[in-house]
Each structure stands twice: as structure tokens, then as C-alpha cells.
Design an enzyme around this catalytic site. Structure first.
Site, mmCIF file in Angstrom:
data_model
loop_
_atom_site.group_PDB
_atom_site.id
_atom_site.type_symbol
_atom_site.label_atom_id
_atom_site.label_comp_id
_atom_site.label_asym_id
_atom_site.label_seq_id
_atom_site.Cartn_x
_atom_site.Cartn_y
_atom_site.Cartn_z
ATOM 1 N N ASN A 8 -16.793 -1.133 -6.567
ATOM 2 C CA ASN A 8 -17.634 -0.912 -5.189
ATOM 3 C C ASN A 8 -16.739 -0.185 -4.438
ATOM 4 O OD1 ASN A 8 -19.090 -0.880 -2.759
ATOM 5 N ND2 ASN A 8 -18.970 -3.233 -2.751
ATOM 6 N N LYS A 10 -17.153 1.113 -1.578
ATOM 7 C CA LYS A 10 -17.644 0.844 -0.157
ATOM 8 C C LYS A 10 -17.784 2.299 0.504
ATOM 9 C CE LYS A 10 -16.143 -3.777 -0.435
ATOM 10 N NZ LYS A 10 -15.495 -5.177 -0.101
ATOM 11 N N HIS A 95 -25.275 -6.633 -0.575
ATOM 12 C CA HIS A 95 -23.835 -6.984 -0.513
ATOM 13 C C HIS A 95 -23.893 -7.752 1.022
ATOM 14 C CE1 HIS A 95 -19.620 -6.262 0.068
ATOM 15 N NE2 HIS A 95 -19.417 -6.257 -1.215
ATOM 16 N N GLU A 97 -21.897 -7.204 3.036
ATOM 17 C CA GLU A 97 -21.367 -6.130 4.306
ATOM 18 C C GLU A 97 -22.870 -5.650 4.861
ATOM 19 O OE1 GLU A 97 -18.363 -4.069 2.193
ATOM 20 O OE2 GLU A 97 -17.026 -5.748 2.523
ATOM 21 N N GLU A 145 -20.268 -13.562 -4.842
ATOM 22 C CA GLU A 145 -19.149 -13.390 -3.977
ATOM 23 C C GLU A 145 -19.063 -14.150 -2.885
ATOM 24 O OE1 GLU A 145 -18.315 -8.781 -4.745
ATOM 25 O OE2 GLU A 145 -19.837 -8.896 -3.101
ATOM 26 N N GLY A 151 -12.428 -9.104 0.314
ATOM 27 C CA GLY A 151 -11.606 -8.209 1.167
ATOM 28 C C GLY A 151 -10.313 -8.989 1.729
ATOM 29 N N SER A 179 -11.681 -10.374 -3.776
ATOM 30 C CA SER A 179 -10.276 -10.387 -4.059
ATOM 31 C C SER A 179 -9.659 -10.326 -5.536
ATOM 32 C CB SER A 179 -9.457 -11.494 -3.403
ATOM 33 O OG SER A 179 -9.787 -11.448 -1.825
#
Ligand code: PGA
Length: 220
Positions: A8, A10, A95, A97, A145, A151, A179
Site C-alpha cells: 500500500n 498510500k 483502510h 486512514e 490492521e 505506521g 509495521s
């Protein structure tokens, strides 16, 4: 089933040149690794060019999101139909985010249905079991996740991840994300029982990403 390693990217890299460079470095090194399915998910805007330059059968392309309608008056949206037409096979949906930007379970549900309708393989990201609709009948790919691991450089412990994998027993393909690096990657497959990985930060460093793929390839 081959383990699935999804990159990903991003909102990176910031230039087309950078995207091509990253893509080419990964492609060069992994073209001979046949026992892993590698999926690269660049920003939408780089997809057409990378699809054309793909030429390596074991690299697939995916998008980081899609809209729930196939076409129409929806300014700024990208539809599953458009992604499919470009040669995309996968799409990340929900996701954390995006959830943080206001995406709700209801919107995510509609996106999954639309993606399936266009024969894309949705990868549904969750942090808790409650984010999966109990009546979800179609087999889809789940990515576990945990928020605290995304991150942060603080991956989920293998024990906790393994417990979550057990709770998701009814799904055939569950990825771990958060991570991931070349040191810990294989443990989520070998010890925690996941079928693949969703890699964020480390997928932007070709050497590290290639090493992740190689290390998983060795234990499969
Ligand atoms: P990370 O991101 O590997 O940088 O923790 C994972 C993700 O957001 O999918």
C-alpha cells in the site's frame, strides 16, 4: 494458495518518475519469485502507466479505494468499472486512514458490493471483528490492521495476531498489516497463521520490500 503480499503505497511517491522507479526496482527483483502473489497498490493516478509497464505475471495491481457507483455525476470519484478496465485486480477498502477521513461501515459495505460486482477482489481492512457484517456471505480478503500498529513501528505481538486470526476462522484469506518489516514478516505467516501481509511504509523502500517478499517466500 500462494501467500499474498500487498504493498500500500498510500499517497506516495510524489512524481510519476518516482513511481516508475519504485515499480521497476521491485519488478526486477521479484520476477523470479513464483510462490508469492505480489500486489502493488499505487495512487490511482499512476495505475494506467504501471499497468502498461507491468509485463511480469506475478505482479498484480490494486487500487487503494473505489467508489460504490459504476458511473455518473460523482465528481472526483473512481469507479470499480474503471479500475477493472485498466487491468486492476484488487482494491483495498476501508483502510483506517480512510475511516479517519469519515468513511463509515455503510459506505464500506457499498464499496465492497460494487467491487465484487465488477469482479475486483476487495481487501477489507479491519481493526475489530465488529467491523465485519455478520451476514457477509461472499468470501473476501480481510486485512487485520490494529490501529496502534499502523505506521508506528510497533507491530502487533504474534500472540495477539494469532488470536485474531483464530477469531476470523471463517475467512480463508486474512492478511496482517501494521509495521511489517523484513525481520518480522515471516512470523505472521509461519507462526500466527496469516495468508499474507499488507505492507505500508516498508513498501516504499524497494530493498526492504523485496527482502520481505524473499523472507516470506523462503518459509512457504
Ligand atoms: P505500515 O502501514 O506498514 O506503515 O504500518 C500499514 C498499512 O497502513 O496498511
Amino acid at each position: 494458495m500462494k501467500p499474498l503480499i500487498v504493498a500500500n503505497w498510500k499517497c506516495n511517491p510524489t512524481t510519476l518518475k518516482g513511481a516508475k522507479l519504485l515499480f521497476d526496482s521491485v519488478k526486477k527483483e521479484i520476477k523470479n519469485i513464483k510462490n508469492i502473489e505480489v500486489v502493488l497498490c499505487p495512487p490511482f493516478i499512476y495505475l494506467p502507466i504501471l499497468t502498461v509497464h507491468r509485463q511480469v505475471m506475478n505482479i498484480k495491481l490494486g487500487a487503494q479505494d473505489c467508489f460504490w457507483k459504476q458511473q455518473g455525476a460523482f465528481t472526483g470519484e473512481i469507479s470499480p468499472l474503471m479500475l477493472k478496465d485498466l487491468g486492476c485486480q484488487y482494491v483495498i477498502i476501508g483502510h483506517s486512514e480512510r475511516r479517519a477521513l469519515g468513511e463509515t461501515d455503510e459506505m464500506i459495505n457499498k464499496k465492497i458490493r460494487a467491487a465484487l460486482k465488477s469482479k475486483l477482489k476487495p481487501i477489507l481492512c479491519i481493526d475489530k471483528i465488529s467491523q465485519i457484517k455478520k451476514d457477509l456471505k461472499t468470501e473476501i480478503i480481510i486485512a487485520y490492521e490494529p490501529l496502534f500498529a499502523i505506521g508506528t513501528g510497533k507491530p502487533c505481538s504474534i500472540e495477539k495476531a494469532k488470536k485474531m486470526r483464530t477469531s476470523l476462522i471463517r475467512f480463508k484469506t486474512v492478511l496482517y498489516g501494521g509495521s511489517i518489516n523484513s525481520e518480522n514478516a515471516k512470523d505472521y505467516i509461519k507462526e500466527a497463521g496469516f495468508q499474507g501481509l499488507l505492507v505500508g511504509g516498508a513498501s516504499l523502500e524497494p530493498k526492504e520490500f523485496i527482502q520481505i517478499v524473499k523472507n516470506v517466500s523462503r518459509v512457504c
